[in-house]
Design an enzyme around this catalytic site. Structure first.
Site, PDB file in Angstrom:
ATOM      1  CE  LYS A 270      27.977  16.316   0.233  1.00 38.37           C
ATOM      2  NZ  LYS A 270      28.723  15.105   0.492  1.00 38.37           N
ATOM      3  CE  LYS A 443      29.436  18.357  -4.439  1.00 45.92           C
ATOM      4  NZ  LYS A 443      30.040  17.142  -4.912  1.00 45.92           N
TER       5      LYS A 443
HETATM    6  P1  AMP Z   1      29.699  14.584  -3.165  1.00 47.25           P
HETATM    7  O1  AMP Z   1      30.080  13.132  -2.974  1.00 47.25           O
HETATM    8  O2  AMP Z   1      30.608  15.528  -2.434  1.00 47.25           O
HETATM    9  O3  AMP Z   1      29.483  14.906  -4.616  1.00 47.25           O
HETATM   10  O4  AMP Z   1      28.261  14.817  -2.487  1.00 47.25           O
HETATM   11  C1  AMP Z   1      27.112  14.154  -2.868  1.00 47.25           C
HETATM   12  C2  AMP Z   1      26.942  12.940  -2.004  1.00 47.25           C
HETATM   13  O5  AMP Z   1      26.527  13.290  -0.692  1.00 47.25           O
HETATM   14  C3  AMP Z   1      25.857  12.001  -2.431  1.00 47.25           C
HETATM   15  O6  AMP Z   1      26.291  11.168  -3.465  1.00 47.25           O
HETATM   16  C4  AMP Z   1      25.553  11.224  -1.171  1.00 47.25           C
HETATM   17  O7  AMP Z   1      26.366  10.072  -1.109  1.00 47.25           O
HETATM   18  C5  AMP Z   1      25.965  12.167  -0.061  1.00 47.25           C
HETATM   19  N1  AMP Z   1      24.880  12.598   0.823  1.00 47.25           N
HETATM   20  C6  AMP Z   1      24.972  12.686   2.168  1.00 47.25           C
HETATM   21  N2  AMP Z   1      23.832  13.138   2.703  1.00 47.25           N
HETATM   22  C7  AMP Z   1      22.961  13.344   1.680  1.00 47.25           C
HETATM   23  C8  AMP Z   1      21.621  13.816   1.604  1.00 47.25           C
HETATM   24  N3  AMP Z   1      20.933  14.178   2.687  1.00 47.25           N
HETATM   25  N4  AMP Z   1      21.051  13.898   0.376  1.00 47.25           N
HETATM   26  C9  AMP Z   1      21.744  13.549  -0.747  1.00 47.25           C
HETATM   27  N5  AMP Z   1      23.012  13.104  -0.727  1.00 47.25           N
HETATM   28  C10 AMP Z   1      23.624  12.998   0.469  1.00 47.25           C
END
Ligand code: AMP
Length: 581
Positions: A270, A443
């Protein structure tokens, strides 16, 4: 269409809290729209002027509206302010004051939906010298012609505070009921619906949802649905028209992650960057943020990587751009590179100073084929086929496929050590679901601790909450001074039985109010609260220089004096310690 027709819909919507009834009201209204202004009407019903993906904001403060009311009704500013205070709602204040004025004058021209929409939309475009007066005039012009109730809804629309409670789900169902109600056998009787044939009904719901997912435009969906199912089914993804991104649920550990997405699962780093949706059609490449604003010109480097290191005539990719230190090559926190997103000048220079690496993690369309219904495992294959792996430029996201908790833990630790936020776990079988947080991907990231912060300010609420303080300004301590670090509005309960309530906090804070200005109050630092948050960011907005991301009330710290609250030093430590940087 006359604005009064829309207002009568708002009124009916305001009079019910029942979702089905709201849907029914809108569907009846939709049936009657003959206008070429369908798109405007569909936005206005939801209390919007711009679709969610449009970056523009009306951005008008309550003070300015107050001046417009003053200008339109000839009521002295102090009186407008008093009415606002008494009613707790600037919309109702406008309604009452227009009513008073109207007793003395005759109504002027009837307002149309287009006139209201266009004037409000113009507010978002005005900048610079003279723009404040111009904005006041635009609002006052509407209020001068408005009937009292129209005034209320105009003010709410301008303040982007419509509260009619019409979400996308209701809109989608209303479109189905309005245009396919007969075919789908929908009957609405006294607050409940009967559906003759569920399967048939779902067919239409799915068709409308699909069209919306792909176009991201309820106005366009309404227009197509009006012309029948065939027209609706013909709506497709289009390159250059960004679609909503799929969102992730949060899990607390690997085990819960596996339970959610099933095993074997695809695990990915991530990355702590920003999401970019990449659209390519032959030589034309366009980039959009997570909120679907276009940022192509800010990222010529990304455009170049896509041109040079990908295959395929046309595609839409989903990716995370992460910044790295050009000297050491180490990943940088999002905040270090976030300035690139809004940057309008010295773009090339910025690209050198703050280079980014594009990690592609999904494909939405490829060479004319819509990929969203394909399982992740298939989509991943395509990504690997079209994106070359060029480190520090563009590459498929780092991933493993596993069912083993130990392997997953190891991958998680490795990802954190590399400076990432955590990992994503994805179901191999799931499709891409635009705009939804459905658990096809989850996540996993470390939970932050809490801080004990002092409440130093608040805002009176709106409407039903006008007697409660609602948004609380938090501060940490430094050398006996209180430095602001953010505002908190979540975690506080409506009812006392559920925990610390708005009412309780208001009672505690009221005797500590030092001064009031409009709805803002300054509060003597005394009450300490325990606050949970996701992250600490640098911020010029607050006097501490930091801001909490997603602060949430955990409880009162009655055992603490204000002077013993968390210090600025602790905040700095947290900030530096985040994700091991
Ligand atoms: P959050 O912003 O904490 O809700 O986490 C989701 C976000 O992680 C997504 O909107 C992406 O911008 C980010 N992200 C980073 N790496 C990845 C990945 N490998 N797959 C999907 N999302 C990712």
């Amino acid at each position: 269409m006359k604005y009064s027709e829309l207002v009568s819909v708002y009124k009916r919507l305001d009079n019910t809290t029942k979702r089905l009834e709201k849907t029914h009201i809108i569907s009846e209204f939709l049936k009657d729209i003959k206008d070429k202004d369908t798109k405007k009407i569909v936005l206005l019903i939801q209390g919007k002027i711009f679709p969610d993906w449009d970056d523009r904001k009306i951005g008008v403060a309550s003070r300015l509206v107050l001046k417009a009311i003053n200008k339109a009704t000839g009521t002295a500013s102090e009186k407008v302010e008093k009415e606002w205070k008494n009613t707790g709602d600037l919309g109702i204040a406008a309604e009452n004051l227009i009513k008073k004025k109207k007793q003395a004058t005759l109504f002027s021209a009837e307002l149309t939906v287009t006139k209201v929409f266009d004037n409000v939309q113009k507010l978002a475009t005005l900048e610079g010298a003279g723009s404040v007066d111009h904005k006041i005039s635009l609002i006052a012009e509407l209020l001068t012609s408005a009937k009292p109730e129209e005034g209320k809804y105009i003010v709410r629309t301008v303040l982007e505070d419509m509260r009619v409670g019409v979400g996308e789900g209701s809109m989608r169902d209303a479109i189905v009921w309005a245009y396919f109600g007969k075919e789908a056998g929908v009957k609405y009787v006294d607050g409940s619906t009967e559906i003759e044939d569920r399967a048939e009904y779902n067919k239409y719901v799915d068709a409308v949802q699909r069209a919306y997912d792909l176009t991201n435009d309820l106005g366009a969906v309404t227009e197509a649905a009006k012309d029948g199912l065939k027209k609706l089914e013909r709506l497709e993804l289009s390159i250059g028209n960004p679609i909503k991104v799929m969102l992730a649920l949060r899990v607390k550990d690997v085990k819960e992650g596996f339970e959610r997405v099933g095993v074997p699962a695809q695990l990915e780093y991530k990355y702590d960057g920003f999401r970019i949706q990449i659209h390519k059609n032959k030589d034309e490449i366009r980039l959009y943020t997570r909120r679907l604003e276009e940022v192509t010109s800010q990222f010529p480097d990304v455009v170049e990587f896509v041109k040079k290191h990908t295959k395929g005539d046309s595609f839409i990719l989903d990716s995370e751009c992460v910044g790295y230190d050009p000297k050491t090559g180490k990943y940088l926190a999002f905040q270090k590179i976030s300035q690139r997103i809004k940057r309008k000048y010295d773009i090339e220079d910025m690209a050198k100073k703050f280079p980014v690496e594009v990690n592609v993690f999904d494909v939405i369309s490829y060479n004319g084929k819509n990929m969203i219904a394909e399982p992740m495992s298939e989509r991943r294959k395509i990504i690997e086929r079209i994106v070359k792996k060029v480190e520090k430029k563009i590459l498929p996201s780092k991933h493993i496929i596993t069912s083993d908790e130990k392997d997953a833990e190891k991958f998680y630790r490795e990802s954190l050590k590399a400076g990432n936020e955590g990992i994503m776990l994805k179901s191999l079988e799931s499709p891409y679901k635009p705009g939804a947080r459905v658990g096809f991907m989850v996540k996993l990231k470390p939970v932050m601790d809490t801080l004990d912060l002092v409440i130093v300010g608040a805002e009176w609420g709106e409407g039903k909450r006008s007697h409660w303080l609602s948004s609380f300004t938090l501060a940490c301590v430094s050398d006996g001074k209180y430095l602001e670090i953010g505002k908190m509005g979540t975690g506080i309960k409506e009812k006392a039985e559920e925990g610390v309530s708005f009412e309780q906090l208001t009672e505690e804070l009221k005797p500590l109010i030092i001064s009031e200005k409009g709805k803002e109050v300054t509060i003597k630092p005394k009450i300490v609260v325990e606050v949970k948050f996701e992250e600490i960011q640098k911020s010029p907005t607050y006097s501490s220089g930091y801001a909490l991301r997603f602060p949430r009330l955990e409880g009162l710290r009655e055992d603490r004096h204000a002077k013993d609250a968390s210090t600025l030093e602790m905040v700095e430590d947290y900030y530096e310690g985040q994700r091991g940087r």
